[in-house]
Design a protein around this motif. Structure first.
Motif, PDB file in Angstrom:
ATOM      1  N   LYS A   1       0.860  -1.398   0.165  1.00  0.00           N
ATOM      2  CA  LYS A   1       0.004   0.033   0.046  1.00  0.00           C
ATOM      3  C   LYS A   1       0.948   1.215  -0.140  1.00  0.00           C
ATOM      4  CE  LYS A   1      -4.011  -2.211   2.350  1.00  0.00           C
ATOM      5  NZ  LYS A   1      -4.682  -2.409   3.491  1.00  0.00           N
ATOM      6  N   ALA A   2       2.059   1.045   0.502  1.00  0.00           N
ATOM      7  CA  ALA A   2       3.017   2.472   0.580  1.00  0.00           C
ATOM      8  C   ALA A   2       3.998   2.651  -0.553  1.00  0.00           C
ATOM      9  CB  ALA A   2       3.996   2.296   1.926  1.00  0.00           C
ATOM     10  N   ASN A   3       3.619   1.525  -1.668  1.00  0.00           N
ATOM     11  CA  ASN A   3       4.745   1.425  -2.729  1.00  0.00           C
ATOM     12  C   ASN A   3       5.864   1.161  -2.438  1.00  0.00           C
ATOM     13  OD1 ASN A   3       2.387   1.648  -4.782  1.00  0.00           O
ATOM     14  ND2 ASN A   3       2.029   3.830  -3.968  1.00  0.00           N
ATOM     15  N   ALA A   4       6.450   0.682  -1.466  1.00  0.00           N
ATOM     16  CA  ALA A   4       7.544   0.383  -0.958  1.00  0.00           C
ATOM     17  C   ALA A   4       8.026  -1.050  -1.460  1.00  0.00           C
ATOM     18  CB  ALA A   4       8.142   0.451   0.484  1.00  0.00           C
ATOM     19  N   LEU A   5       9.327  -1.353  -1.180  1.00  0.00           N
ATOM     20  CA  LEU A   5       9.727  -2.860  -1.928  1.00  0.00           C
ATOM     21  C   LEU A   5       9.936  -3.548  -0.857  1.00  0.00           C
ATOM     22  CD1 LEU A   5      10.518  -4.326  -4.428  1.00  0.00           C
ATOM     23  CD2 LEU A   5      12.790  -3.577  -3.900  1.00  0.00           C
ATOM     24  N   LEU A   6       9.427  -4.814  -0.701  1.00  0.00           N
ATOM     25  CA  LEU A   6       9.538  -5.714   0.433  1.00  0.00           C
ATOM     26  C   LEU A   6      10.810  -6.740  -0.264  1.00  0.00           C
ATOM     27  CD1 LEU A   6       9.172  -7.698   2.568  1.00  0.00           C
ATOM     28  CD2 LEU A   6       7.637  -8.964   1.465  1.00  0.00           C
ATOM     29  N   VAL A   7      12.065  -6.425   0.638  1.00  0.00           N
ATOM     30  CA  VAL A   7      13.378  -7.058   0.073  1.00  0.00           C
ATOM     31  C   VAL A   7      13.595  -8.446   0.456  1.00  0.00           C
ATOM     32  CG1 VAL A   7      15.634  -6.897   0.375  1.00  0.00           C
ATOM     33  CG2 VAL A   7      14.626  -4.863  -0.292  1.00  0.00           C
ATOM     34  N   GLY A   8      13.053  -8.417   1.971  1.00  0.00           N
ATOM     35  CA  GLY A   8      13.377 -10.086   2.300  1.00  0.00           C
ATOM     36  C   GLY A   8      12.523  -9.930   3.677  1.00  0.00           C
ATOM     37  N   VAL A   9      12.562 -11.269   4.245  1.00  0.00           N
ATOM     38  CA  VAL A   9      11.902 -11.330   5.722  1.00  0.00           C
ATOM     39  C   VAL A   9      12.852 -12.285   6.587  1.00  0.00           C
ATOM     40  CG1 VAL A   9      10.010 -12.487   7.069  1.00  0.00           C
ATOM     41  CG2 VAL A   9       9.548 -11.408   4.676  1.00  0.00           C
ATOM     42  N   GLY A  10      13.308 -11.706   7.713  1.00  0.00           N
ATOM     43  CA  GLY A  10      14.331 -12.598   8.505  1.00  0.00           C
ATOM     44  C   GLY A  10      13.450 -12.746   9.588  1.00  0.00           C
ATOM     45  N   ILE A  11      13.597 -14.209   9.722  1.00  0.00           N
ATOM     46  CA  ILE A  11      12.385 -14.799  10.975  1.00  0.00           C
ATOM     47  C   ILE A  11      13.673 -15.556  11.823  1.00  0.00           C
ATOM     48  CG2 ILE A  11      10.907 -16.795  11.516  1.00  0.00           C
ATOM     49  CD1 ILE A  11       9.538 -14.268  10.127  1.00  0.00           C
ATOM     50  N   VAL A  12      13.418 -15.470  13.168  1.00  0.00           N
ATOM     51  CA  VAL A  12      14.185 -16.244  14.038  1.00  0.00           C
ATOM     52  C   VAL A  12      13.743 -17.646  14.241  1.00  0.00           C
ATOM     53  CG1 VAL A  12      14.709 -16.347  16.572  1.00  0.00           C
ATOM     54  CG2 VAL A  12      14.368 -14.063  15.688  1.00  0.00           C
ATOM     55  N   ILE A  13      12.607 -18.064  14.621  1.00  0.00           N
ATOM     56  CA  ILE A  13      12.089 -19.441  14.345  1.00  0.00           C
ATOM     57  C   ILE A  13      11.137 -19.417  13.507  1.00  0.00           C
ATOM     58  CG2 ILE A  13      11.184 -21.322  15.862  1.00  0.00           C
ATOM     59  CD1 ILE A  13      12.206 -19.815  18.613  1.00  0.00           C
ATOM     60  N   GLU A  14      11.088 -20.529  12.465  1.00  0.00           N
ATOM     61  CA  GLU A  14      10.117 -20.699  11.628  1.00  0.00           C
ATOM     62  C   GLU A  14       9.521 -22.237  11.882  1.00  0.00           C
ATOM     63  OE1 GLU A  14      10.902 -20.650   7.637  1.00  0.00           O
ATOM     64  OE2 GLU A  14       9.487 -21.916   6.805  1.00  0.00           O
ATOM     65  N   LYS A  15       8.334 -22.234  12.171  1.00  0.00           N
ATOM     66  CA  LYS A  15       7.514 -23.751  12.221  1.00  0.00           C
ATOM     67  C   LYS A  15       7.352 -24.359  11.022  1.00  0.00           C
ATOM     68  CE  LYS A  15       5.222 -22.548  16.865  1.00  0.00           C
ATOM     69  NZ  LYS A  15       4.117 -22.108  17.243  1.00  0.00           N
ATOM     70  N   GLY A  16       8.314 -24.979  10.651  1.00  0.00           N
ATOM     71  CA  GLY A  16       8.474 -25.698   9.244  1.00  0.00           C
ATOM     72  C   GLY A  16       7.249 -26.417   8.602  1.00  0.00           C
ATOM     73  N   PHE A  17       6.442 -26.976   9.889  1.00  0.00           N
ATOM     74  CA  PHE A  17       5.668 -27.795   9.756  1.00  0.00           C
ATOM     75  C   PHE A  17       4.114 -27.073   9.811  1.00  0.00           C
ATOM     76  CE2 PHE A  17       6.304 -27.245  14.333  1.00  0.00           C
ATOM     77  CZ  PHE A  17       5.223 -26.939  14.802  1.00  0.00           C
ATOM     78  N   GLN A  18       4.203 -25.976   9.644  1.00  0.00           N
ATOM     79  CA  GLN A  18       3.001 -25.091   9.454  1.00  0.00           C
ATOM     80  C   GLN A  18       3.075 -24.472   8.214  1.00  0.00           C
ATOM     81  OE1 GLN A  18       2.464 -23.809  14.165  1.00  0.00           O
ATOM     82  NE2 GLN A  18       0.701 -22.805  12.860  1.00  0.00           N
ATOM     83  N   GLU A  19       2.136 -23.911   7.522  1.00  0.00           N
ATOM     84  CA  GLU A  19       2.315 -23.372   6.270  1.00  0.00           C
ATOM     85  C   GLU A  19       2.718 -21.935   5.994  1.00  0.00           C
ATOM     86  OE1 GLU A  19      -0.385 -23.345   8.177  1.00  0.00           O
ATOM     87  OE2 GLU A  19      -1.738 -22.064   7.577  1.00  0.00           O
ATOM     88  N   GLY A  20       3.040 -21.220   6.796  1.00  0.00           N
ATOM     89  CA  GLY A  20       3.502 -20.033   6.497  1.00  0.00           C
ATOM     90  C   GLY A  20       4.623 -19.886   5.445  1.00  0.00           C
ATOM     91  N   GLY A  21       5.630 -20.430   5.796  1.00  0.00           N
ATOM     92  CA  GLY A  21       6.892 -20.406   5.089  1.00  0.00           C
ATOM     93  C   GLY A  21       6.476 -20.982   3.412  1.00  0.00           C
ATOM     94  N   LYS A  22       5.800 -21.859   3.318  1.00  0.00           N
ATOM     95  CA  LYS A  22       5.425 -22.459   1.805  1.00  0.00           C
ATOM     96  C   LYS A  22       4.568 -21.303   1.297  1.00  0.00           C
ATOM     97  CE  LYS A  22       4.712 -26.735   1.818  1.00  0.00           C
ATOM     98  NZ  LYS A  22       3.957 -28.059   2.202  1.00  0.00           N
ATOM     99  N   ILE A  23       3.861 -20.839   1.903  1.00  0.00           N
ATOM    100  CA  ILE A  23       2.812 -19.762   1.078  1.00  0.00           C
ATOM    101  C   ILE A  23       3.656 -18.468   0.789  1.00  0.00           C
ATOM    102  CG2 ILE A  23       1.233 -18.054   1.610  1.00  0.00           C
ATOM    103  CD1 ILE A  23      -0.385 -20.105   3.688  1.00  0.00           C
TER     104      ILE A  23
END
Lengths: 193, 193
Positions: B142-164
């Motif tokens: 909405k701000a017309n900014a650029l999402l360069v990346g996402v840094g996560i401490v702990i990813e629950k690989g067995f849930q779908e967030g990372g895949k999505i």
């Protein structure tokens, strides 16, 4: 702290008689370099106090607390305002009335992370009526820990919080104390040190 | 990140099938030294991206974001979950469903602090279903900014967030990805780098 006072004069916005917006560098967007200067200042003030924990309240106290904790080499604990599955049942609780939000809320700290051996420094972004600090002090007391002092970024000297806390013998250091904000003009008290 | 995985194994508590408590070092009590090691790691991963802002959501993303911001030399913005007199009316908003809290809430970022010139790194403590990151991504858009990346401490690989998120072409670096927590035993995926 001169650097902070200059920043408040430059970027702070006074709304009405008692609201000061500093969301450009303190409690929404955060100038981490400025926070580091504040952290060094808190360290200078409390360096002889053998601090073991820094205690604050979510959310806007967390950033300055984490940056400051680097200079003390101690962990930060932030009291939670909301029930959360991430927090165990065993907590010390207190109630805080927020004038900003216009309601009373509970703050909670897990009993696991604060105890009689702790010498606690409270850090927060604002001191106005003092309710948040009193809530944290209550929790520190319930944990039989020692409240060593309170480090505040901006104290509204024209509200009663600072007077109430100092009258209880609590050692408070505020990096900037605002004497008045009448008609949008910000006046600071002289630094106490 | 080996140091983090060891800490999760040592101090993390698995509740049921999908809740991991790390409130002893990450999201209630905060080990600032560990956060510094994480911050260096995020810098290593995203050093060539010319990041201009780090964006997170209150409250537990603020600490790691502020510590990390020191390595990038950029400001942090934390999206607010609650209406507040400290935030101006002019905001970008999005809605986020929190499984932890079991409800939908709005997140807000002032239009003043994010714009088309910004190259934004999202930082957060957990990635599970991905709703918080998607809400922040929505605001960045909405701000017309650029999402360069996402840094996560702990990813629950067995849930779908990372895949999505990865399926949307978003560059995600998680310092620890949990493959499974069945019967309380935490298994990690191999580091991607």
């Amino acid at each position: 702290m001169e650097l902070l006072k200059q920043r408040i004069q430059r970027d702070g916005k006074v709304i009405g008689k008692d609201i000061l917006k500093v969301d450009s560098f303190l409690n929404h967007q955060i100038d981490v370099q400025l926070l580091n200067e504040m952290g060094k200042e808190f360290k200078r003030m409390f360096k002889d106090e053998k601090i073991t924990k820094i205690l604050t309240v979510e959310a806007s106290g967390i950033g300055i607390s984490c940056i400051t904790a680097q200079y003390f080499g101690v962990p930060v604990i932030f009291a939670k305002k909301t029930e959360s599955k991430n927090l165990d049942g065993e907590t010390y609780e207190s109630e805080v009335y927020s004038f900003t939000r216009g309601k009373t809320y509970k703050i909670r700290v897990s009993k696991r992370y604060i105890g009689p051996e702790d010498r606690v420094l409270i850090i927060d972004d604002f001191l106005a009526n003092g309710k948040a600090v009193l809530g944290l002090k209550d929790i520190i007391g319930k944990a039989n820990a020692l409240l060593v002092g309170v480090g505040i970024v901006i104290e509204k000297g024209f509200q009663e919080g600072g007077k109430i806390l100092r009258s209880q013998g609590i050692r408070i250091h505020s990096l900037a104390i605002i004497k008045s904000m009448d008609s949008g003009k910000i006046e600071f008290e002289e630094d106490e040190f």
